[in-house]
Design a protein around this motif. Sequence first.
Motif, PDB file in Angstrom:
ATOM      1  N   ASN A   1     -12.535 -54.692 -39.865  1.00 28.87           N
ATOM      2  CA  ASN A   1     -13.320 -54.361 -41.056  1.00 28.87           C
ATOM      3  C   ASN A   1     -14.801 -54.172 -40.754  1.00 28.87           C
ATOM      4  OD1 ASN A   1     -11.099 -54.487 -42.839  1.00 28.87           O
ATOM      5  ND2 ASN A   1     -11.237 -56.718 -42.883  1.00 28.87           N
ATOM      6  N   SER A   2     -15.150 -54.094 -39.476  1.00 23.84           N
ATOM      7  CA  SER A   2     -16.549 -53.941 -39.075  1.00 23.84           C
ATOM      8  C   SER A   2     -16.704 -52.694 -38.212  1.00 23.84           C
ATOM      9  CB  SER A   2     -17.013 -55.181 -38.298  1.00 23.84           C
ATOM     10  OG  SER A   2     -16.180 -55.389 -37.163  1.00 23.84           O
ATOM     11  N   MET A   3     -17.959 -52.238 -38.086  1.00 22.20           N
ATOM     12  CA  MET A   3     -18.246 -51.060 -37.269  1.00 22.20           C
ATOM     13  C   MET A   3     -17.937 -51.327 -35.806  1.00 22.20           C
ATOM     14  SD  MET A   3     -19.393 -48.308 -38.817  1.00 22.20           S
ATOM     15  CE  MET A   3     -20.127 -47.470 -37.408  1.00 22.20           C
ATOM     16  N   GLN A   4     -17.530 -50.267 -35.135  1.00 24.35           N
ATOM     17  CA  GLN A   4     -17.308 -50.320 -33.696  1.00 24.35           C
ATOM     18  C   GLN A   4     -18.132 -49.221 -33.045  1.00 24.35           C
ATOM     19  OE1 GLN A   4     -16.934 -51.677 -30.835  1.00 24.35           O
ATOM     20  NE2 GLN A   4     -14.816 -52.380 -31.127  1.00 24.35           N
ATOM     21  N   SER A   5     -18.528 -49.434 -31.796  1.00 24.32           N
ATOM     22  CA  SER A   5     -19.257 -48.427 -31.030  1.00 24.32           C
ATOM     23  C   SER A   5     -18.776 -48.525 -29.590  1.00 24.32           C
ATOM     24  CB  SER A   5     -20.770 -48.689 -31.119  1.00 24.32           C
ATOM     25  OG  SER A   5     -21.507 -47.676 -30.467  1.00 24.32           O
ATOM     26  N   TRP A   6     -18.350 -47.393 -29.024  1.00 23.39           N
ATOM     27  CA  TRP A   6     -17.772 -47.382 -27.677  1.00 23.39           C
ATOM     28  C   TRP A   6     -18.632 -46.579 -26.718  1.00 23.39           C
ATOM     29  CZ3 TRP A   6     -13.883 -50.327 -25.945  1.00 23.39           C
ATOM     30  CH2 TRP A   6     -13.033 -50.916 -26.890  1.00 23.39           C
ATOM     31  N   HIS A   7     -18.811 -47.115 -25.524  1.00 27.45           N
ATOM     32  CA  HIS A   7     -19.615 -46.467 -24.483  1.00 27.45           C
ATOM     33  C   HIS A   7     -18.775 -46.339 -23.210  1.00 27.45           C
ATOM     34  CE1 HIS A   7     -23.039 -45.567 -21.849  1.00 27.45           C
ATOM     35  NE2 HIS A   7     -22.477 -46.406 -21.000  1.00 27.45           N
ATOM     36  N   LEU A   8     -18.923 -45.204 -22.515  1.00 24.97           N
ATOM     37  CA  LEU A   8     -18.246 -44.973 -21.243  1.00 24.97           C
ATOM     38  C   LEU A   8     -19.296 -44.750 -20.165  1.00 24.97           C
ATOM     39  CD1 LEU A   8     -15.769 -44.463 -19.463  1.00 24.97           C
ATOM     40  CD2 LEU A   8     -15.756 -42.086 -20.288  1.00 24.97           C
ATOM     41  N   ASP A   9     -19.300 -45.603 -19.147  1.00 21.77           N
ATOM     42  CA  ASP A   9     -20.206 -45.425 -18.014  1.00 21.77           C
ATOM     43  C   ASP A   9     -19.786 -44.223 -17.175  1.00 21.77           C
ATOM     44  OD1 ASP A   9     -21.848 -47.554 -18.568  1.00 21.77           O
ATOM     45  OD2 ASP A   9     -20.901 -48.930 -17.159  1.00 21.77           O
TER      46      ASP A   9
ATOM     47  N   VAL B   1     -12.597 -36.015 -22.510  1.00 20.99           N
ATOM     48  CA  VAL B   1     -13.387 -36.336 -21.322  1.00 20.99           C
ATOM     49  C   VAL B   1     -12.838 -35.589 -20.118  1.00 20.99           C
ATOM     50  CG1 VAL B   1     -14.429 -38.188 -19.955  1.00 20.99           C
ATOM     51  CG2 VAL B   1     -13.516 -38.696 -22.245  1.00 20.99           C
ATOM     52  N   SER B   2     -13.735 -34.952 -19.368  1.00 20.39           N
ATOM     53  CA  SER B   2     -13.371 -34.321 -18.106  1.00 20.39           C
ATOM     54  C   SER B   2     -13.703 -35.301 -16.980  1.00 20.39           C
ATOM     55  CB  SER B   2     -14.152 -33.015 -17.917  1.00 20.39           C
ATOM     56  OG  SER B   2     -13.843 -32.419 -16.676  1.00 20.39           O
ATOM     57  N   LEU B   3     -12.681 -35.812 -16.317  1.00 21.48           N
ATOM     58  CA  LEU B   3     -12.862 -36.866 -15.317  1.00 21.48           C
ATOM     59  C   LEU B   3     -13.205 -36.253 -13.958  1.00 21.48           C
ATOM     60  CD1 LEU B   3     -10.009 -39.349 -16.289  1.00 21.48           C
ATOM     61  CD2 LEU B   3     -12.410 -39.371 -16.971  1.00 21.48           C
ATOM     62  N   ASP B   4     -14.466 -35.944 -13.768  1.00 19.13           N
ATOM     63  CA  ASP B   4     -14.917 -35.304 -12.533  1.00 19.13           C
ATOM     64  C   ASP B   4     -15.761 -36.240 -11.679  1.00 19.13           C
ATOM     65  OD1 ASP B   4     -17.115 -35.501 -14.137  1.00 19.13           O
ATOM     66  OD2 ASP B   4     -17.650 -33.372 -14.075  1.00 19.13           O
ATOM     67  N   ASN B   5     -15.690 -37.541 -11.942  1.00 20.26           N
ATOM     68  CA  ASN B   5     -16.542 -38.525 -11.270  1.00 20.26           C
ATOM     69  C   ASN B   5     -15.664 -39.673 -10.799  1.00 20.26           C
ATOM     70  OD1 ASN B   5     -18.803 -39.813 -10.345  1.00 20.26           O
ATOM     71  ND2 ASN B   5     -19.695 -40.213 -12.342  1.00 20.26           N
ATOM     72  N   GLN B   6     -15.324 -39.661  -9.517  1.00 16.45           N
ATOM     73  CA  GLN B   6     -14.387 -40.650  -8.980  1.00 16.45           C
ATOM     74  C   GLN B   6     -14.987 -42.044  -8.995  1.00 16.45           C
ATOM     75  OE1 GLN B   6     -12.312 -39.451  -5.425  1.00 16.45           O
ATOM     76  NE2 GLN B   6     -12.330 -41.524  -4.595  1.00 16.45           N
ATOM     77  N   GLY B   7     -14.122 -43.054  -9.198  1.00 15.70           N
ATOM     78  CA  GLY B   7     -14.585 -44.430  -9.124  1.00 15.70           C
ATOM     79  C   GLY B   7     -14.032 -45.300 -10.224  1.00 15.70           C
ATOM     80  N   MET B   8     -14.617 -46.480 -10.366  1.00 17.02           N
ATOM     81  CA  MET B   8     -14.283 -47.444 -11.415  1.00 17.02           C
ATOM     82  C   MET B   8     -15.361 -47.374 -12.493  1.00 17.02           C
ATOM     83  SD  MET B   8     -11.698 -49.673 -11.317  1.00 17.02           S
ATOM     84  CE  MET B   8     -10.479 -50.364 -10.195  1.00 17.02           C
ATOM     85  N   TRP B   9     -14.973 -47.043 -13.717  1.00 23.98           N
ATOM     86  CA  TRP B   9     -15.960 -46.828 -14.771  1.00 23.98           C
ATOM     87  C   TRP B   9     -15.631 -47.684 -15.993  1.00 23.98           C
ATOM     88  CZ3 TRP B   9     -19.983 -44.770 -12.771  1.00 23.98           C
ATOM     89  CH2 TRP B   9     -19.843 -43.876 -11.704  1.00 23.98           C
ATOM     90  N   ASN B  10     -16.647 -48.409 -16.437  1.00 19.89           N
ATOM     91  CA  ASN B  10     -16.488 -49.341 -17.539  1.00 19.89           C
ATOM     92  C   ASN B  10     -16.469 -48.614 -18.882  1.00 19.89           C
ATOM     93  OD1 ASN B  10     -18.388 -51.906 -19.158  1.00 19.89           O
ATOM     94  ND2 ASN B  10     -16.276 -52.068 -18.523  1.00 19.89           N
ATOM     95  N   LEU B  11     -15.438 -48.855 -19.658  1.00 17.64           N
ATOM     96  CA  LEU B  11     -15.323 -48.365 -21.032  1.00 17.64           C
ATOM     97  C   LEU B  11     -15.382 -49.599 -21.916  1.00 17.64           C
ATOM     98  CD1 LEU B  11     -14.734 -46.173 -23.130  1.00 17.64           C
ATOM     99  CD2 LEU B  11     -12.291 -46.452 -22.639  1.00 17.64           C
ATOM    100  N   ARG B  12     -16.445 -49.721 -22.709  1.00 19.58           N
ATOM    101  CA  ARG B  12     -16.688 -50.988 -23.399  1.00 19.58           C
ATOM    102  C   ARG B  12     -17.231 -50.793 -24.800  1.00 19.58           C
ATOM    103  NH1 ARG B  12     -20.975 -50.666 -19.616  1.00 19.58           N
ATOM    104  NH2 ARG B  12     -23.007 -50.272 -20.602  1.00 19.58           N
TER     105      ARG B  12
END
Length: 494
Positions: A385-393, A438-449
Amino acid sequence: KTMGRRNTSLLSLLCLVLAFISVSLVQGEDAYKFYTWTVTYGTLSPLGTPQQVILINGQFPGPRLDLITNDNTKDQIGTYTYFPSTKLHKAAGGFGGLNVYHRSVIPIPYSNPDGDFTLLIGDWYKTNHKTLSQSLDSGKSLGFPDGLLINGQVHSTFTGNQGKTYMFRISNVGLSTSINFRIQGHMLKLVEVEGSHTIQNLYDSLDVHVGQSVSVLVTLNQPPKDYYIVASTRFTQRVLNTISVLHYSNSHSSASGLLPAAPPATDYDWSMKQARTYRWNLTANAARPNPQGSFHYGTIIPTKRINLANSAPLINGKLRYAVNSVSYINPDTPLKLADYFNIPGVFSDNSIQSSPSNAPAHLATSVLRTNLHDFIEVVFQNNENSMQSWHLDGYDFWVVGYGFGKWTDASRSSYNLVDALTRHTAQVYPNSWTAILVSLDNQGMWNLRSAIWEKQYLGQQLYLRVWNAQRTAANEYDVPNNALLCGKALGHHA
């Protein structure tokens, strides 16, 4: 021992900041820029009560970084921020403005402003960040913030000349609360959002959600006096305001009259409709000479579809936050090192499912396997019931759709597949969904939070493992020889 722990914590923060500066901040028309930052604790009173804050070179907020893009940061131009992503340090400061300007040979789709102002706006707690961490660790929420700040202050003044046009770079650096921004008697012309040049619509006010940044042009076309600048919390039972002043240089009158009105406090529909008006300027150049619209994202069929549902379960009797029933916990070995050195026993690719699960919520180190050059659709389903905001490194993404209720396959008919913005943070309204490509053109481990820091801290995050069997410098740089190794990575060498 207390001093030792404090110094270790600040040293970790300093290492993160310097690493960020060393790899990211490059100027195209001059040499590389290098910064020496001394990160310390200090005592200030942002809301009138003395408290411990993080200072960078004695400053709170930290120094503003003004840069020019080049071929190494070629896809970035616009308004950003930096901040500490460890623990709850952000609640004590350590953040600042990061403005990336265009190269002179690449035009922008508006006249050069006569000046610009950076406004770091966010909610603030009087409580020490360590005490806030202890509260979360015990299973208690952070609660409602104590106030709002602009550039670390309750009151600020921004001065300009009558008839001139200025850019206001507005970022929400808070922990939990969406804000609305407005200037008495002046319209806001939106020109850029997190690196995307936009169709230049005019607004009375703008909602800016946690972790987001926008740039607007404001023309000082009113009688010479002072005018109120107002930021206020959105979707909260008690509304917090912070008031600054737009001062005309030839003004002899203080700001007066009613404060500019905010949108209805709980009107999510108003906010979502405004978000849908943000459109890509398809003919404008970005950091490179080719038009933003030259990549036709809407014609690409996704290779993978991911549906992420957030929740707020009790686990072991304590409040946690989860994604697809998994509440993230940090391993002793950093995931990047475990992935790079192929260390077993740190994470598993099947630790989280790509769609919501009815399984009981549990703790795990959540890693979702994807492949380099995948083009993926991600749906964020907010069942709270609250706002959410998502960020992808490591990426920006196209925000193609918002909607109330549960997402279904039929929801794709409402997607904007022509001129949706690319950005790195997207809001999700309560009991609603937001879809991105999302176009995944950046190899590695990326935080989605979650950018809502309480939710991120208590588990609402995961990592995308963008994987490729062949390790080449073209895909990913090697770990530096002088990298600090810890956990199971001790003894490994690049």
